[in-house]
Design an enzyme around this catalytic site. Structure first.
Site, PDB file in Angstrom:
ATOM      1  N   CYS A 102       0.816  -1.224   0.000  1.00 56.72           N
ATOM      2  CA  CYS A 102       0.000   0.000   0.000  1.00 56.72           C
ATOM      3  C   CYS A 102       0.848   1.272   0.000  1.00 56.72           C
ATOM      4  O   CYS A 102       0.351   2.351  -0.316  1.00 56.72           O
ATOM      5  CB  CYS A 102      -0.939   0.003   1.200  1.00 56.72           C
ATOM      6  SG  CYS A 102      -1.990  -1.445   1.207  1.00 56.72           S
ATOM      7  N   HIS A 145      -4.096   6.841   1.468  1.00 53.74           N
ATOM      8  CA  HIS A 145      -4.316   5.476   0.986  1.00 53.74           C
ATOM      9  C   HIS A 145      -5.710   5.021   1.428  1.00 53.74           C
ATOM     10  O   HIS A 145      -6.123   5.266   2.558  1.00 53.74           O
ATOM     11  CB  HIS A 145      -3.244   4.560   1.573  1.00 53.74           C
ATOM     12  CG  HIS A 145      -3.555   3.113   1.404  1.00 53.74           C
ATOM     13  ND1 HIS A 145      -3.897   2.576   0.181  1.00 53.74           N
ATOM     14  CD2 HIS A 145      -3.617   2.093   2.293  1.00 53.74           C
ATOM     15  CE1 HIS A 145      -4.138   1.288   0.336  1.00 53.74           C
ATOM     16  NE2 HIS A 145      -3.982   0.966   1.604  1.00 53.74           N
ATOM     17  N   ASN A 170     -10.001  -1.375  -1.403  1.00 54.36           N
ATOM     18  CA  ASN A 170      -8.577  -1.095  -1.250  1.00 54.36           C
ATOM     19  C   ASN A 170      -7.848  -1.630  -2.480  1.00 54.36           C
ATOM     20  O   ASN A 170      -7.784  -2.836  -2.684  1.00 54.36           O
ATOM     21  CB  ASN A 170      -8.081  -1.763   0.039  1.00 54.36           C
ATOM     22  CG  ASN A 170      -6.596  -1.533   0.298  1.00 54.36           C
ATOM     23  OD1 ASN A 170      -5.870  -1.057  -0.562  1.00 54.36           O
ATOM     24  ND2 ASN A 170      -6.151  -1.902   1.495  1.00 54.36           N
TER      25      ASN A 170
HETATM   26  N1  COA Z   1     -18.515  -9.994   7.266  1.00 51.76           N
HETATM   27  C1  COA Z   1     -19.153 -10.261   8.424  1.00 51.76           C
HETATM   28  N2  COA Z   1     -18.523 -10.518   9.578  1.00 51.76           N
HETATM   29  C2  COA Z   1     -17.165 -10.511   9.552  1.00 51.76           C
HETATM   30  C3  COA Z   1     -16.443 -10.238   8.381  1.00 51.76           C
HETATM   31  C4  COA Z   1     -17.173  -9.974   7.205  1.00 51.76           C
HETATM   32  N3  COA Z   1     -16.580  -9.689   6.029  1.00 51.76           N
HETATM   33  N4  COA Z   1     -15.139 -10.287   8.666  1.00 51.76           N
HETATM   34  C5  COA Z   1     -15.017 -10.581   9.970  1.00 51.76           C
HETATM   35  N5  COA Z   1     -16.254 -10.730  10.514  1.00 51.76           N
HETATM   36  C6  COA Z   1     -16.618 -11.021  11.893  1.00 51.76           C
HETATM   37  C7  COA Z   1     -15.529 -11.743  12.632  1.00 51.76           C
HETATM   38  O1  COA Z   1     -15.574 -13.126  12.373  1.00 51.76           O
HETATM   39  C8  COA Z   1     -15.870 -11.405  14.069  1.00 51.76           C
HETATM   40  O2  COA Z   1     -16.905 -12.252  14.496  1.00 51.76           O
HETATM   41  P1  COA Z   1     -16.958 -12.779  16.040  1.00 51.76           P
HETATM   42  O3  COA Z   1     -17.076 -11.526  16.879  1.00 51.76           O
HETATM   43  O4  COA Z   1     -18.166 -13.637  16.020  1.00 51.76           O
HETATM   44  O5  COA Z   1     -15.670 -13.512  16.240  1.00 51.76           O
HETATM   45  C9  COA Z   1     -16.436  -9.997  13.980  1.00 51.76           C
HETATM   46  O6  COA Z   1     -16.824  -9.804  12.609  1.00 51.76           O
HETATM   47  C10 COA Z   1     -15.451  -8.930  14.344  1.00 51.76           C
HETATM   48  O7  COA Z   1     -14.221  -9.227  13.704  1.00 51.76           O
HETATM   49  P2  COA Z   1     -12.984  -8.313  13.837  1.00 51.76           P
HETATM   50  O8  COA Z   1     -11.909  -8.838  12.939  1.00 51.76           O
HETATM   51  O9  COA Z   1     -12.651  -8.110  15.264  1.00 51.76           O
HETATM   52  O10 COA Z   1     -13.590  -6.960  13.241  1.00 51.76           O
HETATM   53  P3  COA Z   1     -12.969  -5.544  13.207  1.00 51.76           P
HETATM   54  O11 COA Z   1     -13.864  -4.601  13.867  1.00 51.76           O
HETATM   55  O12 COA Z   1     -11.528  -5.524  13.588  1.00 51.76           O
HETATM   56  O13 COA Z   1     -13.038  -5.212  11.659  1.00 51.76           O
HETATM   57  C11 COA Z   1     -11.592  -5.124   9.766  1.00 51.76           C
HETATM   58  C12 COA Z   1     -12.325  -6.015  10.737  1.00 51.76           C
HETATM   59  C13 COA Z   1     -10.776  -6.019   8.829  1.00 51.76           C
HETATM   60  C14 COA Z   1     -12.603  -4.336   8.946  1.00 51.76           C
HETATM   61  C15 COA Z   1     -10.697  -4.145  10.557  1.00 51.76           C
HETATM   62  O14 COA Z   1      -9.925  -4.847  11.490  1.00 51.76           O
HETATM   63  C16 COA Z   1      -9.785  -3.366   9.664  1.00 51.76           C
HETATM   64  O15 COA Z   1     -10.220  -2.621   8.819  1.00 51.76           O
HETATM   65  N6  COA Z   1      -8.466  -3.491   9.873  1.00 51.76           N
HETATM   66  C17 COA Z   1      -7.497  -2.838   9.023  1.00 51.76           C
HETATM   67  C18 COA Z   1      -7.415  -3.586   7.752  1.00 51.76           C
HETATM   68  C19 COA Z   1      -6.673  -2.862   6.697  1.00 51.76           C
HETATM   69  O16 COA Z   1      -6.772  -1.678   6.592  1.00 51.76           O
HETATM   70  N7  COA Z   1      -5.956  -3.617   5.885  1.00 51.76           N
HETATM   71  C20 COA Z   1      -5.261  -3.087   4.801  1.00 51.76           C
HETATM   72  C21 COA Z   1      -4.096  -2.325   5.284  1.00 51.76           C
HETATM   73  S1  COA Z   1      -3.286  -1.602   4.008  1.00 51.76           S
END
Ligand code: COA
Length: 332
Positions: A114, A259, A289
């Site tokens: 990224c 980004h 993204n």
């Molecule tokens: N749809 C529905 N539920 C989902 C899911 C999806 N696509 N992906 C994960 N979940 C669920 C998980 O299984 C979890 O369920 P549980 O509570 O029953 O275990 C719940 O949602 C929460 O998961 P979690 O991973 O803790 O969510 P979060 O609030 O951290 O959000 C992201 C997940 C990925 C959106 C977030 O962590 C994020 O944006 N991180 C940065 C990622 C990023 O920017 N990456 C690129 C960097 S360049």
């Protein structure tokens, strides 16, 4: 003193629109969950197998050349930032150079995810300022859709990424009020495995096994919360460092083109830096993204829409896999 100006920009996304509801038909997710956590409504995927990052970049390059008033054959160096090269080797820059008819022109691939566009910008700036090249094509292009896990297990990563390409033509200017002012980049490999694609890997023999496919190490893996924490710390830190070093305040900025990893990350960063929301460009809702393509895609669109204009002071922060991060300050 010679400076490096962005002479023109271009972008291209494939025509296939994939909405959150489309994904919800393939695995357990919902439009509400995706929008709430990431701000993404839809993304683009390549229409069919056989279209690589260099093919998307080809379209973007033609637009950039037109906008820059530069002939393709004037390009004297290519920098191609991607984490999804057409093939393992050679680099996508070689494939693109061939498609553009630029035999003999050097082509450098940058593998900084990224932050790839910013790493490339720093190199292009140095090349142009020292007089080595006059028309540098800097590309960010990605095809993610062929390496995503469309099952419940991969849903956290899969909903985020989309395909797309964008690029800038860079060249020298004597106009002191225009061009790249500063680019600062960093890396910290202690976070390498928090967001990575493990296989195929030259570190393993053989590089690819049926077991790797079965245990899904051929798909990107991400510790989302960890990435979120680092991104929201490092993007403001590096942005403030660049602003301070150049005697610029947040009020001086006309536009911030971050980004597009997650709308929540960018809102958090803007709040932390007291940047008014109307100065921040978002297009993640349309494209997800697109990794190395995301900053140039957002900037190119902002220029096309008249939102970014000549003379504007623009800050571009990024954070991504590696971990890598950085920020660029540019006067358009
Ligand atoms: N749809 C529905 N539920 C989902 C899911 C999806 N696509 N992906 C994960 N979940 C669920 C998980 O299984 C979890 O369920 P549980 O509570 O029953 O275990 C719940 O949602 C929460 O998961 P979690 O991973 O803790 O969510 P979060 O609030 O951290 O959000 C992201 C997940 C990925 C959106 C977030 O962590 C994020 O944006 N991180 C940065 C990622 C990023 O920017 N990456 C690129 C960097 S360049």
């Amino acid at each position: 003193m010679t400076r490096t100006a962005i002479l023109g920009m271009g972008h291209y996304v494939p025509s296939k629109v994939v909405t959150n509801d489309d994904l919800a038909k393939m695995f357990d997710t919902s439009d509400e969950w995706i929008q709430q956590r990431t701000g993404i409504k839809e993304r683009r995927y390549i229409e069919k197998s056989g279209i690589g990052a260099s093919d998307l970049a080809l379209h973007a390059t033609k637009m950039a050349c037109e906008n820059a008033g530069v002939e393709v054959l004037e390009i004297d160096a290519i920098i191609f930032a991607t984490l999804s090269p057409d093939h393992n080797f050679p680099g996508s820059g070689c494939f693109l150079g061939d498609k553009l008819g630029l035999g003999g022109v050097p082509a450098l691939d940058v593998r900084n995810q990224c932050s790839g566009f910013l790493y490339g910008l720093q190199i292009a700036d140095a090349w142009v300022r020292c007089g080595m090249y006059k028309r540098v094509l800097l590309v960010g292009a990605e095809v993610h859709s062929t390496a995503l896990d469309f099952s419940d297990e991969g849903r956290d990563v899969t909903v985020i990424f989309g395909d797309g390409a964008a690029c800038a033509i860079l060249g020298p200017t004597d106009d002191e009020d225009q061009g790249i002012i500063d680019v600062e980049v960093h890396a910290d490999g202690s976070g390498a495995k928090e967001l990575w694609l493990e296989a195929p890997a030259s570190a393993y023999e053989p590089r690819l096994t049926h077991e790797m496919i079965d245990n899904k190490s051929v798909y990107p893996q991400m510790n989302g919360r960890h990435v979120f924490r680092w991104a929201t710390a490092k993007m403001p830190e590096v942005s403030l460092s660049v602003l301070e070093r150049n005697g610029v305040t947040v009020e001086d900025l006309d536009l911030v083109v971050p980004h597009q990893a997650n709308k929540r990350i960018n809102e958090f960063v803007s709040q932390k830096m007291s940047i008014p929301p109307e100065k921040v460009v978002h297009n993640i809702q349309k494209y997800g993204n697109t990794t190395a393509a995301s900053i140039p895609l957002a900037l190119s669109e902002a220029i096309q829409e008249g939102r970014a204009k000549k003379g504007d002071l623009v800050l571009m922060p990024a954070f991504g896999s590696g971990f890598t991060w950085g920020a660029a300050l540019v006067r358009l």
